[in-house]
Design a protein around this motif. Structure first.
Motif, mmCIF file in Angstrom:
data_model
loop_
_atom_site.group_PDB
_atom_site.id
_atom_site.type_symbol
_atom_site.label_atom_id
_atom_site.label_comp_id
_atom_site.label_asym_id
_atom_site.label_seq_id
_atom_site.Cartn_x
_atom_site.Cartn_y
_atom_site.Cartn_z
ATOM 1 N N TYR A 70 12.917 -3.806 36.097
ATOM 2 C CA TYR A 70 11.750 -3.062 36.209
ATOM 3 C C TYR A 70 10.981 -3.053 34.816
ATOM 4 O O TYR A 70 10.372 -2.100 34.244
ATOM 5 C CB TYR A 70 11.839 -1.901 36.684
ATOM 6 N N HIS A 110 4.459 -0.102 32.809
ATOM 7 C CA HIS A 110 4.930 -0.220 31.475
ATOM 8 C C HIS A 110 5.357 -1.680 31.221
ATOM 9 O O HIS A 110 5.703 -2.471 32.504
ATOM 10 C CB HIS A 110 6.284 0.680 31.357
ATOM 11 N N PHE A 155 13.904 9.302 33.485
ATOM 12 C CA PHE A 155 14.993 8.973 33.162
ATOM 13 C C PHE A 155 16.078 10.055 32.519
ATOM 14 O O PHE A 155 17.181 9.710 32.179
ATOM 15 C CB PHE A 155 15.566 7.720 32.742
ATOM 16 N N PHE A 178 9.911 6.180 31.331
ATOM 17 C CA PHE A 178 11.082 5.681 31.856
ATOM 18 C C PHE A 178 12.068 5.416 30.463
ATOM 19 O O PHE A 178 12.010 6.331 29.655
ATOM 20 C CB PHE A 178 11.010 4.533 32.942
ATOM 21 N N GLN A 182 11.029 0.569 27.916
ATOM 22 C CA GLN A 182 10.067 0.272 28.960
ATOM 23 C C GLN A 182 8.712 1.011 28.436
ATOM 24 O O GLN A 182 8.154 2.040 28.936
ATOM 25 C CB GLN A 182 10.183 0.907 30.357
ATOM 26 N N ARG A 212 4.160 -5.053 45.864
ATOM 27 C CA ARG A 212 4.684 -3.707 45.876
ATOM 28 C C ARG A 212 4.351 -2.990 44.533
ATOM 29 O O ARG A 212 4.794 -3.645 43.510
ATOM 30 C CB ARG A 212 6.175 -3.418 46.189
ATOM 31 N N ASP A 214 4.636 -0.812 41.519
ATOM 32 C CA ASP A 214 5.519 0.174 40.824
ATOM 33 C C ASP A 214 4.852 1.311 40.154
ATOM 34 O O ASP A 214 4.051 1.111 39.378
ATOM 35 C CB ASP A 214 6.465 -0.500 39.941
ATOM 36 N N VAL A 215 5.272 2.429 40.538
ATOM 37 C CA VAL A 215 4.759 3.733 39.655
ATOM 38 C C VAL A 215 3.290 3.785 39.889
ATOM 39 O O VAL A 215 2.533 3.865 38.904
ATOM 40 C CB VAL A 215 5.377 3.972 38.149
ATOM 41 N N GLU A 284 3.780 2.588 45.424
ATOM 42 C CA GLU A 284 4.927 3.457 45.173
ATOM 43 C C GLU A 284 4.226 4.672 44.220
ATOM 44 O O GLU A 284 4.063 4.528 43.282
ATOM 45 C CB GLU A 284 6.181 2.975 44.256
ATOM 46 N N HIS A 345 16.087 1.284 46.738
ATOM 47 C CA HIS A 345 17.108 1.088 45.617
ATOM 48 C C HIS A 345 17.214 2.258 44.682
ATOM 49 O O HIS A 345 17.996 2.251 43.596
ATOM 50 C CB HIS A 345 16.863 -0.011 44.880
ATOM 51 N N ASP A 346 16.422 3.446 44.802
ATOM 52 C CA ASP A 346 16.409 4.495 43.950
ATOM 53 C C ASP A 346 17.074 5.873 44.432
ATOM 54 O O ASP A 346 16.890 6.707 43.787
ATOM 55 C CB ASP A 346 14.977 5.019 43.538
ATOM 56 N N ARG A 416 21.646 5.564 39.934
ATOM 57 C CA ARG A 416 21.387 4.726 41.313
ATOM 58 C C ARG A 416 22.234 3.841 41.536
ATOM 59 O O ARG A 416 22.145 2.815 42.605
ATOM 60 C CB ARG A 416 20.012 4.455 41.221
ATOM 61 N N ARG A 420 23.151 0.401 44.852
ATOM 62 C CA ARG A 420 22.680 -1.222 44.650
ATOM 63 C C ARG A 420 24.127 -2.042 44.746
ATOM 64 O O ARG A 420 23.954 -3.267 44.283
ATOM 65 C CB ARG A 420 22.123 -0.955 43.249
#
Ligand code: NOJ
Length: 548
Positions: A70, A110, A155, A178, A182, A212, A214-215, A284, A345-346, A416, A420
């Motif tokens: 990511y 990002h 994060f 994040f 990033q 998909r 992201d953010v 997302e 995965h989060d 996380r 995973r």
């Protein structure tokens, strides 16, 4: 606007079951302990036989892997860790041959700090066009040594990092919602939007079926970057993405973002007539309310948005019913289909969220059956079909940046890594068929030593196994998902029973602690997530019936 209840000629994504492949942990073809693209290709027949319609692959682009992909350094190439562009093309071609659609992850909020744009930005002076692609600001305070505002990173810690300028002096700050590796892009700069459209086209031209995003709710930040009144960087980090999205804040869900998705909608629509078929995008967007999320799926924007409300609901028939009612009510005005998801995965795997052990697994299977009853798309996360629980990963094996940024302060462990861990395909010991490494050699996150009975090999053909349960549920779902329309009835039942009616299928879930009498509509048993009901349904169990 498409008629919500018109079951004819529906594009695939309106009723698909999508399987999330976390590439690092799915299948390792070369024995380096990390999953890869040829690994995915080799396991596509497994996904076809499982009965899913599509796979969503987490980022596989060139990346220093600080947030496991990511953090993208080159959006138009495959990281050598995972293979090559030719491997991606081969995977796509094979998936299509097998009738599987492929959704890839797009990361527009990002880039990596190793992206050429960011490298150029830090080598250029404040105010330069290179810096304008990111969110650089002078610091606050007399010497500029305080962050420009009080925004926290998702994060943990502050969302700002100060640069050392090329001449060695302390310089401007850059925003990163994040990790500090990033940096957030500046979406008020048209160059950024153009670049992302070009990247969309690059992958559409290669034949991907969807994205998909992201953010998706993060791209634009409120003008002037006002302080958030709700938290400051000294406070503990939010306990989860759900909590991070729980309130109105100047960095999320700004109205300007919708213009971006209108543009993307047109780009995707241009490809409708291609051989590949209709393309789609799923957002997302951890926006606060169901209504806010619905704005991302208006008829001229994205096609779907993840609906995380079931995932964050407690184990309660009433709570589940409320989620279903509210989700459908919020989407009806925009004509969008819902999505359902229990794990990704989060988040902590749902078997563990539901209490772990035999009870957690029973509840997980029951929730899955209820979810698969519902209209729209269901998103499964690799390993849930094996009933995998969250793994307690030792601190020395942790790799998640959110763990490192919060481990000394967080009230709750948001690392996380535990969801995973590479999945077990067969054999008695690590790497459990995940890759060709020697027996006993651990992959990038060590696997537990009691996973032999959970592998694909061990569960295949085993009566009552979670894998066979998923296969049967997905087979049966295919008999009604496309044609049953989007109406769901929440039928009356005993207390603690969730009774969902869709077409001629009834799903009954017992979230109570005692066996419950079945409702009159439950005629012929199709499938149970646990013991077959005989007049009553056991606690922590769900079953599908043909409707009376
Ligand atoms: C959401 C992704 O699912 C997560 O894994 C990632 O860390 C953040 N976005 C940042 O890209």
């Amino acid at each position: 606007m498409p008629a919500v209840n018109d079951p004819t000629d529906l594009p695939w994504w309106r009723h698909a079951v999508v399987y999330q492949v976390y590439i690092r942990s799915f299948a390792d073809s070369d024995g380096d302990g990390v999953g890869d693209m040829p690994g995915i290709t080799s396991r596509l027949p497994y996904l076809r036989d499982l009965g899913v319609d599509a796979l969503w692959i987490t980022p596989f682009y060139t990346s220093p892997q600080r947030d496991h992909g990511y953090d993208v350094a080159d959006y138009r190439d495959v990281d050598p860790l995972f293979g090559s562009l030719a491997d991606a093309d081969a995977m796509l071609a094979r998936a299509h041959e097998l009738g599987l659609k492929v959704i890839v992850d797009l990361v527009p909020n990002h880039t990596s700090d190793q992206h050429v744009w960011f490298q150029a930005a830090i080598a250029s002076p404040p105010g330069s066009p290179e810096r304008e692609r990111y969110m650089f600001r002078d610091g606050a305070g007399p010497d500029g040594d305080e962050p420009p505002n009080n925004w926290p990173s998702v994060f943990g810690g502050a969302a700002w990092t100060r640069l050392t300028e090329p001449d060695g002096t302390p310089g401007q700050w850059y925003l990163h919602l994040f990790d500090s590796t990033q940096p957030d892009l500046n979406w008020r700069n048209p160059e950024v939007g153009d670049e992302l459209v070009d990247i969309l086209r690059f992958w559409l031209d290669r034949g991907v079926d969807g994205f998909r995003v992201d953010v998706a709710h993060g791209l634009f930040k409120a003008e002037g970057l006002p302080d958030t009144v709700l938290r400051d960087p000294d406070e503990d980090a939010p306990a989860s993405m759900v909590e991070a999205a729980g309130v109105d804040e100047p960095m999320w869900d700004q109205p300007e973002v919708h213009e971006v998705y209108r543009r993307w909608h047109e780009v995707l629509a241009e490809y409708d007539d291609s051989e590949v078929g209709p393309r789609m995008a799923v957002a997302e967007s951890w926006a606060r309310t169901a209504e806010a999320i619905a704005r991302y799926v208006r008829p001229d924007e994205l096609h779907q948005s993840f609906n995380f409300h079931w995932l964050s609901a407690p184990w309660s028939a009433e709570a589940f019913a409320d989620v279903v009612t509210e989700t459908l009510a919020s989407l009806a005005p925009v004509g969008a289909v819902p999505t359902w998801v229990l794990s990704n995965h989060d988040v902590v795997r749902h078997v563990t969220r539901y209490g772990g052990g035999a009870q957690g697994l029973a509840r997980g299977r029951a929730a899955t059956l209820a979810m698969l009853t519902l209209p729209g798309s269901a998103y499964l996360y690799q390993g849930e079909e094996l009933g995998l629980a969250q793994v307690d990963v030792a601190p020395e094996d942790r790799t998640d940046p959110s763990w490192f940024r919060t481990k000394d302060t967080a009230k709750v462990d948001i690392g996380r890594d535990g969801c995973r861990v590479p999945i077990p395909w067969g054999g008695d010991a690590a790497p459990y068929g995940f890759g060709p490494a020697e027996t006993g050699e651990q992959p990038w996150i060590p696997q537990p030593d009691d996973w032999a009975g959970l592998s694909v090999e061990a569960q295949t053909g085993a009566e009552g196994s979670t894998l066979e349960f998923y296969r049967e549920a997905l087979r049966l779902r295919r008999t009604f998902a496309e044609t049953a329309g989007t109406d769901v009835e929440i039928l009356p039942g005993a207390p603690d029973l969730l009774v969902l009616g869709r077409g001629d299928v009834v799903c009954v879930l017992n979230a109570g602690t005692t066996p419950a009498a079945l409702p009159a509509e439950a005629r012929e048993l199709l499938l149970s997530s646990g013991d077959d009901p005989d007049g009553t349904l056991a606690p922590d169990t769900a079953a599908w019936f043909r409707r009376a």
